[in-house]
Design a protein around this motif. Structure first.
Motif, PDB file in Angstrom:
ATOM      1  N   ARG A 148       0.833  -1.201   0.000  1.00 51.34           N
ATOM      2  CA  ARG A 148       0.000   0.000   0.000  1.00 51.34           C
ATOM      3  C   ARG A 148       0.870   1.254   0.000  1.00 51.34           C
ATOM      4  NH1 ARG A 148      -5.252  -1.077   0.933  1.00 51.34           N
ATOM      5  NH2 ARG A 148      -5.687   1.069   1.523  1.00 51.34           N
ATOM      6  N   GLN A 149       1.995   1.207   0.713  1.00 50.12           N
ATOM      7  CA  GLN A 149       2.898   2.356   0.715  1.00 50.12           C
ATOM      8  C   GLN A 149       3.456   2.611  -0.677  1.00 50.12           C
ATOM      9  OE1 GLN A 149       5.640   0.999   3.710  1.00 50.12           O
ATOM     10  NE2 GLN A 149       4.617   2.125   5.358  1.00 50.12           N
ATOM     11  N   MET A 179       0.716   4.065  -2.919  1.00 49.00           N
ATOM     12  CA  MET A 179       0.531   5.496  -2.698  1.00 49.00           C
ATOM     13  C   MET A 179       1.656   6.297  -3.342  1.00 49.00           C
ATOM     14  SD  MET A 179      -0.955   6.124   1.125  1.00 49.00           S
ATOM     15  CE  MET A 179      -0.957   7.867   0.742  1.00 49.00           C
ATOM     16  N   SER A 216      -4.902   6.806  -3.539  1.00 46.72           N
ATOM     17  CA  SER A 216      -4.709   8.164  -3.041  1.00 46.72           C
ATOM     18  C   SER A 216      -4.643   8.245  -1.530  1.00 46.72           C
ATOM     19  CB  SER A 216      -5.850   9.076  -3.536  1.00 46.72           C
ATOM     20  OG  SER A 216      -7.089   8.580  -3.101  1.00 46.72           O
ATOM     21  N   SER A 217      -4.903   7.155  -0.814  1.00 45.26           N
ATOM     22  CA  SER A 217      -4.819   7.206   0.643  1.00 45.26           C
ATOM     23  C   SER A 217      -4.633   5.810   1.194  1.00 45.26           C
ATOM     24  CB  SER A 217      -6.077   7.836   1.249  1.00 45.26           C
ATOM     25  OG  SER A 217      -7.129   6.903   1.281  1.00 45.26           O
ATOM     26  N   GLU A 218      -4.176   5.735   2.448  1.00 44.35           N
ATOM     27  CA  GLU A 218      -3.936   4.448   3.075  1.00 44.35           C
ATOM     28  C   GLU A 218      -5.220   3.740   3.465  1.00 44.35           C
ATOM     29  OE1 GLU A 218      -1.251   5.036   6.290  1.00 44.35           O
ATOM     30  OE2 GLU A 218       0.476   5.348   4.975  1.00 44.35           O
ATOM     31  N   GLU A 254      -7.924   3.805   1.481  1.00 44.92           N
ATOM     32  CA  GLU A 254      -8.609   3.427   0.253  1.00 44.92           C
ATOM     33  C   GLU A 254      -8.448   1.939   0.030  1.00 44.92           C
ATOM     34  OE1 GLU A 254      -8.411   4.484  -4.511  1.00 44.92           O
ATOM     35  OE2 GLU A 254      -7.361   5.706  -3.056  1.00 44.92           O
ATOM     36  N   ARG A 289      -6.245  14.555   1.992  1.00 45.23           N
ATOM     37  CA  ARG A 289      -4.987  13.971   1.529  1.00 45.23           C
ATOM     38  C   ARG A 289      -3.882  14.170   2.568  1.00 45.23           C
ATOM     39  NH1 ARG A 289      -2.776  12.908  -3.484  1.00 45.23           N
ATOM     40  NH2 ARG A 289      -4.866  12.176  -4.001  1.00 45.23           N
ATOM     41  N   ARG A 347      -4.010  11.572   5.092  1.00 41.56           N
ATOM     42  CA  ARG A 347      -3.999  10.235   4.490  1.00 41.56           C
ATOM     43  C   ARG A 347      -5.385   9.582   4.508  1.00 41.56           C
ATOM     44  NH1 ARG A 347       1.020   8.532   3.319  1.00 41.56           N
ATOM     45  NH2 ARG A 347       2.792   9.588   4.300  1.00 41.56           N
ATOM     46  N   ASP A 376      -9.155   9.165   2.300  1.00 43.26           N
ATOM     47  CA  ASP A 376      -9.583   9.085   0.906  1.00 43.26           C
ATOM     48  C   ASP A 376     -10.527  10.239   0.593  1.00 43.26           C
ATOM     49  OD1 ASP A 376     -10.313   8.434  -1.619  1.00 43.26           O
ATOM     50  OD2 ASP A 376     -11.159   6.476  -1.163  1.00 43.26           O
TER      51      ASP A 376
END
Length: 282
Positions: free
Chosen positions: A77-78, A81, A87-89, A91, A246, A249, A251
């Motif tokens: 996930r990192q 992104m 667009s976010s952790e 999401e 954003r 972090r 969505d």
């Protein structure tokens, strides 16, 4: 992890300044997909992003899927992104239709319940100004207009900013430019909308019963001013909310619309009743 350790040793990846992306890419070509995933795990996040940014998208997706399946979901996930794939952790990973119903429920329900409870505030504000409504029923007619105007203009601004963030047209560092631009757009829209609604009040509300000393033109001016203030506030807020989401972090696609709707409802009622009661003296 033997492949990754060997790669790090052979490529002398001691620090970010010594990392050679081209050399790492050349090394990866000789590896199987599983070995490429191991190699990526052995790199720092910045190095992994630099390498995968030069790889075909299909290959990147396959590597990320392997990382998720091998209990390296956080790293996947990192990287996603960093590459702009999400667009976010918070999401959900994967495609919209591939995610389960419960994953979408978990993502959304907290905000929806919390903001629904916030809606009680709007009712309390209306109850607070019950005397003003009873003395001038015409005010109740334009309450939905104020709420709709704020919600529509705020949603437009938020949608444009979310799209600009997704395409890379703007970044977090552009927040001041976004606020300034949306403020100017809101000023022009609010003037036009105030004139239209003011004219509507004067032309089609002649039969309304008004308190002594208050003319229809005064009511039109007060309502128009309230709508203008609401549009400026909601449009500016709609432009900056995706950036705030954003920054934390979160969505923007999930957060902005419900938060904006709740905030606009509350502030809209406050602005509307405060403006009209002060200007009209009721």
């Amino acid at each position: 992890m033997a492949v990754a350790d060997m790669a790090v040793t052979n490529l002398h990846l001691v620090s970010e300044s010594e990392f050679d992306t081209a050399q790492a890419l050349a090394f990866m070509r000789s590896l199987s997909l599983e070995e490429k995933a191991e190699f990526i795990i052995g790199l720092t996040l910045s190095q992994a992003n630099d390498v995968l940014a030069e790889c075909p998208l299909r290959e990147v997706q396959d590597i990320l899927e392997l990382l998720e399946d091998s209990e390296h979901e956080i790293r996947a996930r990192q990287i996603s992104m960093g590459l702009g794939l999400i667009s976010s952790e918070v999401e959900p990973a994967g495609e919209y239709l591939d995610n389960s119903v419960m994953s979408h429920v978990r993502e959304r329900i907290g905000w929806i319940v919390g903001l629904a409870l916030m809606g009680i505030v709007s009712g309390l504000i209306i109850a607070r100004y019950e005397d003003a409504l009873s003395s001038m029923v015409l005010l109740a007619v334009y309450m939905p207009v104020v709420a709709a105007a704020g919600g529509n203009t705020g949603s437009q601004a938020a949608t444009l900013v979310v799209r600009a963030l997704a395409t890379g047209d703007i970044s977090m560092n552009d927040w001041a430019r976004v606020v300034w631009k949306e403020f100017r757009v809101a000023c022009f829209i609010s003037m036009v909308l105030a004139l239209v609604i003011g004219a509507r009040v004067v032309m089609f509300s002649g039969n309304s019963v008004l308190p002594e000393g208050i003319s229809l033109q005064m009511v039109a001016f007060a309502i128009g001013l309230a709508i203008s203030m609401q549009v400026i506030m909601s449009t500016t807020l709609g432009g900056v909310l995706p950036l705030i989401a954003r920054a934390f972090r979160l969505d923007p696609a999930v957060l902005v619309s419900p938060v904006l709707a709740s905030v606009v409802d509350i502030t809209g009622m406050l602005i509307y009743f405060f403006t009209v009661t002060r200007l009209l003296g009721i």
